[in-house]
Design an enzyme around this catalytic site. Structure first.
Site, mmCIF file in Angstrom:
data_model
loop_
_atom_site.group_PDB
_atom_site.id
_atom_site.type_symbol
_atom_site.label_atom_id
_atom_site.label_comp_id
_atom_site.label_asym_id
_atom_site.label_seq_id
_atom_site.Cartn_x
_atom_site.Cartn_y
_atom_site.Cartn_z
ATOM 1 N NE ARG A 1 -55.822 -3.748 -7.948
ATOM 2 C CZ ARG A 1 -54.950 -4.395 -8.193
ATOM 3 N NH1 ARG A 1 -54.055 -5.480 -8.857
ATOM 4 N NH2 ARG A 1 -54.004 -4.454 -6.632
ATOM 5 C CB ILE B 1 -50.566 -4.974 -10.039
ATOM 6 C CG1 ILE B 1 -49.542 -5.819 -11.529
ATOM 7 C CG2 ILE B 1 -49.552 -3.419 -8.948
ATOM 8 C CD1 ILE B 1 -49.371 -4.965 -12.281
ATOM 9 C CG LEU B 2 -48.020 -6.195 -3.873
ATOM 10 C CD1 LEU B 2 -46.438 -6.526 -3.127
ATOM 11 C CD2 LEU B 2 -48.735 -6.958 -3.407
ATOM 12 C CG HIS C 1 -37.355 -12.505 -8.866
ATOM 13 N ND1 HIS C 1 -38.276 -12.274 -9.604
ATOM 14 C CD2 HIS C 1 -36.734 -12.463 -9.800
ATOM 15 C CE1 HIS C 1 -38.112 -12.172 -11.153
ATOM 16 N NE2 HIS C 1 -37.137 -12.130 -11.512
ATOM 17 C CG ASP D 1 -38.354 -8.071 -9.342
ATOM 18 O OD1 ASP D 1 -39.848 -8.705 -8.281
ATOM 19 O OD2 ASP D 1 -39.368 -8.928 -10.135
HETATM 20 C C1 GRF Z 1 -41.028 -19.044 -8.038
HETATM 21 O O1 GRF Z 1 -40.526 -19.478 -8.834
HETATM 22 C C2 GRF Z 1 -41.425 -17.659 -7.148
HETATM 23 O O2 GRF Z 1 -39.826 -17.218 -7.087
HETATM 24 C C3 GRF Z 1 -41.913 -17.034 -8.082
HETATM 25 O O3 GRF Z 1 -43.096 -17.452 -8.169
HETATM 26 C C4 GRF Z 1 -43.186 -19.233 -8.096
HETATM 27 C C5 GRF Z 1 -43.783 -19.165 -7.609
HETATM 28 O O4 GRF Z 1 -43.852 -21.235 -7.341
HETATM 29 N N1 GRF Z 1 -42.314 -15.651 -7.215
HETATM 30 P P1 GRF Z 1 -44.587 -21.773 -5.861
HETATM 31 O O5 GRF Z 1 -46.268 -21.061 -5.742
HETATM 32 O O6 GRF Z 1 -43.949 -21.408 -5.156
HETATM 33 O O7 GRF Z 1 -44.745 -23.459 -6.512
#
Ligand code: GRF
Length: 208
Positions: free
Chosen positions: A66, A93-94, A110, A151
């Site tokens: 990792r 996971i960043l 999000h 988040d």
């Molecule tokens: C989106 O719902 C975003 O909010 C979440 O992951 C999804 C990504 O969708 N973090 P896309 O790959 O941009 O279509």
């Protein structure tokens, strides 16, 4: 010009919304200089190629440890010399080093109104399933800066979306994307690119 790197794992509709907004002049003073995916088959990579944007895949499958993957991811981001890193559906996971290197210079989108329906395990359809299971009448999306938590970083922009009777997780996901995500992410980048974001007492504020 704000140099933007977008990190993706999947379809890349949010990436597309950013590229369209740049084309249409809804984001100014910015350019997407690179796209990074952790998945080789992410359709987002095709979108990047179609737009003539350099794209790289850094897959954990290519590394024994990792820590090696983390290093490669950081190196890939750094290679574009970005001013802003945008996580647009990046399901990894960043590495701690990435978070600290790009503190206050990395945002995530999000698909809920944080602090509801966020944190560990809340991604993809699961978010919308839980919103429906709770009988919420309103949900939405949030753009926030990224910190060490899940988040939990400073919220930059939020937009509410109506939950309709008879919604399925899929119909709700689509509405949240159309009415909130695809508008908020370009808006956030535009505000940052034009110096209209400030921090005060741990909170972020975007001027209209
Ligand atoms: C989106 O719902 C975003 O909010 C979440 O992951 C999804 C990504 O969708 N973090 P896309 O790959 O941009 O279509």
């Amino acid at each position: 010009m704000l140099r933007v790197v977008v990190m993706v794992s999947g379809g890349g509709t949010n990436l597309q919304a950013v590229l369209d907004a740049l084309r249409d002049g809804k984001i100014t003073n910015a350019e997407v200089v690179g796209v990074i995916s952790n998945k080789k088959d992410a359709y987002a990579l095709t979108r990047a190629a179609d737009a003539g944007i350099p794209a790289v895949c850094v897959s954990p499958k290519d590394y024994a440890e990792r820590a090696q993957f983390d290093e490669a991811l950081l190196a890939a981001a750094d290679s574009f010399s970005p001013d802003l890193v945008v996580l647009a559906g990046f399901l990894v996971i960043l590495p701690a080093a990435l978070i600290s290197r790009y503190r206050n210079r990395m945002i995530n989108i999000h698909p809920s109104l944080i602090p509801s329906f966020c944190g560990k395990g809340f991604y993809g359809l699961r978010v919308h399933e839980e919103v429906l299971a709770r009988g919420c009448k309103v949900t939405g999306a949030t753009v926030h800066f990224v910190d060490e938590g899940c988040d939990s970083g400073p919220i930059l922009l939020q937009k509410a979306v109506e939950v309709k009777r008879g919604d399925t997780p899929e119909t709700l996901q689509r509405r949240v994307m159309e009415e909130a995500e695809w508008q908020l992410l370009p808006q956030a980048i535009d505000r940052i690119a034009n110096g209209r974001v400030t921090f005060e007492a741990g909170h972020a504020y975007a001027e209209p």
